[in-house]
Design an enzyme around this catalytic site. Structure first.
Site, PDB file in Angstrom:
ATOM      1  N   ILE A  45      65.172  -6.813 -30.998  1.00 39.03           N
ATOM      2  CA  ILE A  45      65.376  -8.246 -31.247  1.00 39.03           C
ATOM      3  C   ILE A  45      65.528  -8.963 -29.910  1.00 39.03           C
ATOM      4  O   ILE A  45      64.891  -9.990 -29.651  1.00 39.03           O
ATOM      5  CB  ILE A  45      66.621  -8.480 -32.137  1.00 39.03           C
ATOM      6  CG1 ILE A  45      66.435  -7.829 -33.508  1.00 39.03           C
ATOM      7  CG2 ILE A  45      66.903  -9.974 -32.290  1.00 39.03           C
ATOM      8  CD1 ILE A  45      67.689  -7.828 -34.389  1.00 39.03           C
ATOM      9  N   SER A  46      66.339  -8.382 -29.059  1.00 41.76           N
ATOM     10  CA  SER A  46      66.575  -8.995 -27.751  1.00 41.76           C
ATOM     11  C   SER A  46      65.296  -9.086 -26.939  1.00 41.76           C
ATOM     12  O   SER A  46      65.095 -10.033 -26.181  1.00 41.76           O
ATOM     13  CB  SER A  46      67.612  -8.200 -26.967  1.00 41.76           C
ATOM     14  OG  SER A  46      68.834  -8.229 -27.656  1.00 41.76           O
TER      15      SER A  46
ATOM     16  N   GLY B  31      67.549  -3.818 -27.034  1.00 44.22           N
ATOM     17  CA  GLY B  31      66.931  -3.571 -28.346  1.00 44.22           C
ATOM     18  C   GLY B  31      65.730  -4.467 -28.619  1.00 44.22           C
ATOM     19  O   GLY B  31      65.384  -5.345 -27.825  1.00 44.22           O
TER      20      GLY B  31
ATOM     21  N   ASP C 287      67.242 -15.547 -43.448  1.00 44.46           N
ATOM     22  CA  ASP C 287      67.150 -15.613 -44.910  1.00 44.46           C
ATOM     23  C   ASP C 287      66.663 -16.997 -45.350  1.00 44.46           C
ATOM     24  O   ASP C 287      65.849 -17.124 -46.266  1.00 44.46           O
ATOM     25  CB  ASP C 287      68.519 -15.306 -45.529  1.00 44.46           C
ATOM     26  CG  ASP C 287      69.065 -13.979 -45.026  1.00 44.46           C
ATOM     27  OD1 ASP C 287      68.392 -12.960 -45.207  1.00 44.46           O
ATOM     28  OD2 ASP C 287      70.147 -13.964 -44.421  1.00 44.46           O
TER      29      ASP C 287
ATOM     30  N   ARG D  27      72.270   1.092 -40.117  1.00 46.26           N
ATOM     31  CA  ARG D  27      72.641   2.100 -41.094  1.00 46.26           C
ATOM     32  C   ARG D  27      71.520   3.113 -41.244  1.00 46.26           C
ATOM     33  O   ARG D  27      70.424   2.795 -41.663  1.00 46.26           O
ATOM     34  CB  ARG D  27      72.905   1.461 -42.455  1.00 46.26           C
ATOM     35  CG  ARG D  27      73.454   2.487 -43.423  1.00 46.26           C
ATOM     36  CD  ARG D  27      73.981   1.852 -44.657  1.00 46.26           C
ATOM     37  NE  ARG D  27      73.054   1.988 -45.751  1.00 46.26           N
ATOM     38  CZ  ARG D  27      73.444   1.978 -47.012  1.00 46.26           C
ATOM     39  NH1 ARG D  27      74.702   1.819 -47.310  1.00 46.26           N
ATOM     40  NH2 ARG D  27      72.573   2.092 -47.964  1.00 46.26           N
TER      41      ARG D  27
ATOM     42  N   GLY E   1      74.289  -8.528 -35.543  1.00 47.06           N
ATOM     43  CA  GLY E   1      74.456  -7.127 -35.940  1.00 47.06           C
ATOM     44  C   GLY E   1      75.092  -7.025 -37.317  1.00 47.06           C
ATOM     45  O   GLY E   1      76.066  -7.708 -37.613  1.00 47.06           O
TER      46      GLY E   1
ATOM     47  N   HIS F 111      74.890 -11.924 -45.888  1.00 44.50           N
ATOM     48  CA  HIS F 111      73.549 -11.467 -45.492  1.00 44.50           C
ATOM     49  C   HIS F 111      73.371 -10.046 -46.032  1.00 44.50           C
ATOM     50  O   HIS F 111      73.443  -9.050 -45.318  1.00 44.50           O
ATOM     51  CB  HIS F 111      73.407 -11.488 -43.968  1.00 44.50           C
ATOM     52  CG  HIS F 111      72.102 -10.916 -43.497  1.00 44.50           C
ATOM     53  ND1 HIS F 111      70.890 -11.525 -43.718  1.00 44.50           N
ATOM     54  CD2 HIS F 111      71.817  -9.776 -42.827  1.00 44.50           C
ATOM     55  CE1 HIS F 111      69.922 -10.783 -43.209  1.00 44.50           C
ATOM     56  NE2 HIS F 111      70.461  -9.716 -42.662  1.00 44.50           N
TER      57      HIS F 111
HETATM   58  C1  LMR Z   1      66.956  -8.181 -42.056  1.00 42.11           C
HETATM   59  O1  LMR Z   1      67.397  -9.013 -42.836  1.00 42.11           O
HETATM   60  O2  LMR Z   1      65.759  -8.060 -41.821  1.00 42.11           O
HETATM   61  C2  LMR Z   1      67.904  -7.224 -41.390  1.00 42.11           C
HETATM   62  O3  LMR Z   1      69.176  -7.761 -41.350  1.00 42.11           O
HETATM   63  C3  LMR Z   1      67.878  -5.934 -42.124  1.00 42.11           C
HETATM   64  C4  LMR Z   1      68.726  -4.875 -41.506  1.00 42.11           C
HETATM   65  O4  LMR Z   1      69.521  -4.258 -42.236  1.00 42.11           O
HETATM   66  O5  LMR Z   1      68.624  -4.628 -40.319  1.00 42.11           O
END
Ligand code: LMR
Length: 442
Positions: free
Chosen positions: A111-112, A109, A254, A187, A225, A282
């Site tokens: 991110i990886s 993916g 965050d 989602r 995830g 999160h």
């Molecule tokens: C983010 O904070 O950018 C992601 O976790 C958002 C997501 O739902 O993929």
């Protein structure tokens, strides 16, 4: 450049034909050894049918390998494929630390794709820390995983000593010291939050079981995830032989987002913001704590006097940043998430700067803040740099902060009830408050 070749092998002593796992295992041609090797080990039945390799069989030279003590011990190795490099045999690598195994799920993916190259470069674990990357994908992503492994090969990272790819967590998690669990279903439109909790929860339940069975007993697990707090809880509950303290839900992104927004408002560079806690989930109920955060060592509220901005605009901006990004990109944040995973790992393997702390979603048992036990909740942590952490003691609360924490706590408790069937706590009851998840990718 070596072409992709599919390699079907059969050996006298083993049954590789239908049950094999490819390892790309090589020494950097530039600095250390002129030879690259592949090692192939057998898997239990029902695993991959195909062994693919980026080196054709007739291109494999016989390397002047040394059978190391480690490789001798590997029960799954056969003959020549157990032969491997010996870091102690070469001057440049003699002083290096012992190789560590790092598993990454969702390895094909976005991110990886950012993270793996940071790990392999030495940026995360240091310039004397050789690593083995164990990449977990899905059946659907196996081709892409091979592409990732090829790119890693082509990057000639001296510290990257092994790469293996596969779709079975019981194989990939074998002996791993770090498990970075990124892969999860995002989602999409029309998918209910409860459904997502269930779908992803099952993935993390299985991965927890696999970690419990085969990972290092002190593996550090970082769940990325989503919904990452509850996925972490599920994973942890399915891995009872691994200390609960070793599980983290990634809320570092965050924290980074909150620091950036405070810096922007105060007109300082973001390295001047410290002591930033994200409390809770999160999700959009998370609480970026401006009461305890500091700018230039001074409480934020002494520098940013606009409390309304802090309580409303700032808080909401951080809570919804991920969603806004999805709207702009059409997909979730990837590069900044990878950066924050690196930050989160570094926070555990380097001592926390005096007086500062970092946020991580960790198990609430034993927390000094009065937060309900049995949750994975983002809280302020400090580390001695040994991979472990302690809760920060000297944080303060006011009514606003307590109220906000209670809301995110209630959400996590509801999520927990919704996955009771996956944590061994009985029958799931889904009474999730509001729709507080990010919008999801389109
Ligand atoms: C983010 O904070 O950018 C992601 O976790 C958002 C997501 O739902 O993929």
């Amino acid at each position: 450049m070596a072409a992709m070749t599919e390699l079907y092998v059969s050996y006298p002593n083993t049954t590789l034909h239908s049950q094999s796992q490819l390892h790309f295992s090589y020494s950097s041609t530039t600095h250390f050894s002129k030879h690259r090797r592949i090692s192939i080990r057998t898997l239990p039945p029902t695993r991959n049918k195909l062994v693919s390799c980026s080196i054709a069989p007739n291109q494999i030279e016989s390397p002047p390998t040394v059978l190391t003590d480690d490789s001798k011990k590997k029960p799954e190795c056969y003959g020549v494929f157990c032969l491997t490099y010996d870091l102690k045999a070469e001057d440049e690598t003699k002083s290096w630390k012992k190789l560590i195994n790092i598993a990454v799920s969702g390895a094909a993916g976005m991110i990886s794709n950012h993270l793996l190259f940071k790990l392999a470069s030495g940026e995360v674990f240091g310039p004397d820390q050789p690593i083995a990357l164990k990449l977990l994908g899905s059946e659907r992503s196996l081709q892409a995983l091979e592409g990732v492994a090829m790119e890693l090969e082509d990057s000639l990272f001296p510290l990257l000593r092994e790469v293996s790819i596969g779709i079975d967590p019981y194989d990939i998690f074998q002996d791993v010291e770090w498990a970075l669990l990124i892969g999860a279903k995002p989602r999409g439109p029309g998918l209910e939050r409860a459904d997502l909790l269930d779908i992803n929860g099952q993935i993390f339940a299985e991965q927890g079981k696999a970690l419990n069975a085969v990972a290092s007993r002190n593996v550090k697990v970082m769940v990325v995830g989503n919904p990452c707090n509850t996925n972490t809880l599920i994973c942890m509950k399915n891995a009872p032989n691994i200390p609960a303290k070793n599980f983290h839900a990634l809320t570092r992104l965050d924290e980074n987002r909150a620091k950036c927004q405070l810096a922007l408002k105060a007109g300082v560079f973001y390295d001047k913001v410290s002591n930033m806690t994200i409390w809770g989930n999160h999700s959009t109920t998370q609480v970026p704590d401006f009461l305890n955060a500091r700018i230039l060592g001074v409480p934020v509220k002494e520098i940013i006097k606009d409390t309304k901005w802090l309580e409303e605009e700032f808080t909401e901006k951080v809570q919804k940043r991920g969603g806004v990004l999805i709207q702009k990109w059409g997909r979730s944040s990837a590069a900044s998430t990878a950066v924050s995973i690196v930050d989160a790992i570094k926070s555990l393997i380097t001592p926390t700067p005096e007086g500062d702390w970092f946020s991580s979603g960790v198990y609430t048992n034993g927390n000094p803040y009065g937060i309900s036990e049995g949750l994975v909740f983002s809280m302020p942590c400090q580390s001695k740099g040994d991979g472990d952490y302690e809760f920060v003691k000297n944080v303060i609360f006011d009514d606003y902060l307590r109220q906000r924490i209670a809301k995110t706590e209630a959400e996590l408790m509801a999520e927990k009830r919704c996955v009771a069937h996956l944590t061994g706590e009985g029958i799931a009851v889904c009474d999730l408050p509001g729709d507080t998840m990010l919008p999801g990718e389109m």
